[in-house]
Design a protein around this motif. Structure first.
Motif, short mmCIF file in Angstrom:
data_model
loop_
_atom_site.label_atom_id
_atom_site.label_comp_id
_atom_site.label_asym_id
_atom_site.label_seq_id
_atom_site.Cartn_x
_atom_site.Cartn_y
_atom_site.Cartn_z
N UNK A 21 0.74 -1.38 -0.11
CA UNK A 21 0.13 0.16 -0.05
C UNK A 21 0.74 1.09 -0.22
N UNK A 22 0.82 1.88 -1.03
CA UNK A 22 1.54 3.93 -0.96
C UNK A 22 0.39 4.08 -0.50
N UNK A 23 0.88 5.01 0.47
CA UNK A 23 0.06 6.12 1.02
C UNK A 23 1.43 7.06 1.11
N UNK A 24 0.64 8.45 1.43
CA UNK A 24 1.44 10.00 1.34
C UNK A 24 1.14 11.01 2.68
N UNK A 25 1.74 10.72 3.45
CA UNK A 25 1.75 11.62 5.22
C UNK A 25 2.47 12.40 4.99
N UNK A 26 2.26 13.43 6.52
CA UNK A 26 3.34 14.34 6.43
C UNK A 26 4.43 13.26 7.57
N UNK A 27 4.93 13.44 7.90
CA UNK A 27 5.78 13.29 8.48
C UNK A 27 7.30 13.99 8.64
N UNK A 28 7.80 13.71 8.78
CA UNK A 28 9.67 13.72 9.23
C UNK A 28 10.25 12.69 8.91
N UNK A 29 10.63 12.11 8.06
CA UNK A 29 10.93 11.01 6.62
C UNK A 29 12.35 11.79 6.81
N UNK A 30 13.59 10.89 6.90
CA UNK A 30 14.97 11.77 7.05
C UNK A 30 15.16 11.15 5.15
N UNK A 31 15.10 10.17 4.66
CA UNK A 31 14.93 9.95 3.57
C UNK A 31 14.11 10.41 2.48
N UNK A 32 12.61 11.31 2.64
CA UNK A 32 11.65 10.85 2.28
C UNK A 32 10.43 10.13 1.98
N UNK A 33 10.94 8.53 2.75
CA UNK A 33 10.01 7.73 3.08
C UNK A 33 10.12 6.68 4.13
N UNK A 35 9.25 2.40 4.29
CA UNK A 35 9.00 0.95 4.65
C UNK A 35 8.29 0.60 6.29
N UNK A 36 7.52 0.74 6.28
CA UNK A 36 6.61 -0.62 6.72
C UNK A 36 6.82 -2.08 6.36
N UNK A 37 8.03 -2.99 6.09
CA UNK A 37 7.97 -4.20 5.51
C UNK A 37 6.71 -5.10 6.23
N UNK A 38 6.43 -5.38 7.11
CA UNK A 38 5.28 -6.90 8.15
C UNK A 38 4.25 -6.42 7.73
N UNK A 39 4.17 -4.90 7.62
CA UNK A 39 2.65 -4.32 6.72
C UNK A 39 2.25 -4.52 5.00
N UNK A 40 3.92 -4.25 4.63
CA UNK A 40 3.72 -3.63 3.31
C UNK A 40 2.97 -2.74 2.95
N UNK A 41 3.85 -1.64 3.55
CA UNK A 41 3.14 -0.35 3.67
C UNK A 41 4.50 0.85 3.13
N UNK A 42 4.21 1.96 2.09
CA UNK A 42 5.33 2.07 1.85
C UNK A 42 4.82 3.46 2.34
N UNK A 43 5.09 4.70 2.72
CA UNK A 43 4.74 5.68 3.25
C UNK A 43 5.75 6.60 2.52
N UNK A 44 5.04 7.47 1.70
CA UNK A 44 5.87 9.28 1.36
C UNK A 44 5.61 9.92 1.71
N UNK A 45 6.38 11.27 2.32
CA UNK A 45 6.22 12.77 2.43
C UNK A 45 5.31 13.18 1.36
#
Length: 96
Positions: A21-33, A35-45
């Motif tokens: 699942x690709x989600x676009x969220x607000x947050x303080x990501x050092x690299x801009x993204x 990855x929650x491997x166990x839940x298969x979620x990719x969160x991008x800034x």
């Protein structure tokens, strides 16, 4: 890969076929993204522009565990393109 909405859609569809699942969220990501491997979620800034989103997804995809047998031919082509670009970038950085 061109920086167009179509290219972004192809990368997102590839991740969808890999059951991520690709989600676009607000947050303080050092690299801009993130990855929650166990839940298969990719969160991008969510503040990344299209070029940043495409580049970030192209950085993420080679890190994932991928069973290419389950990909459609179009997604397989996109995946192969991403891997080839990653290998070329790695070879380029190793030669410097």
């Amino acid at each position: 890969m061109k920086y167009t909405q179509t290219s972004l859609d192809k990368l997102e569809n590839l991740l969808d076929e890999l059951e991520y699942v690709v989600r676009y969220e607000r947050g303080t990501f050092q690299s801009g993204y993130c990855i929650l491997e166990q839940k298969k979620v990719v969160v991008l800034n969510k503040f990344l522009q299209m070029e940043g989103r495409i580049n970030t997804l192209m950085d993420i995809i080679p890190q994932l565990n991928v069973n290419i047998e389950f990909l459609t031919p179009e997604s397989r082509k996109v995946y192969d393109d991403v891997i080839q670009r990653q290998e070329a970038a790695d070879a380029d950085s190793n030669s410097k």
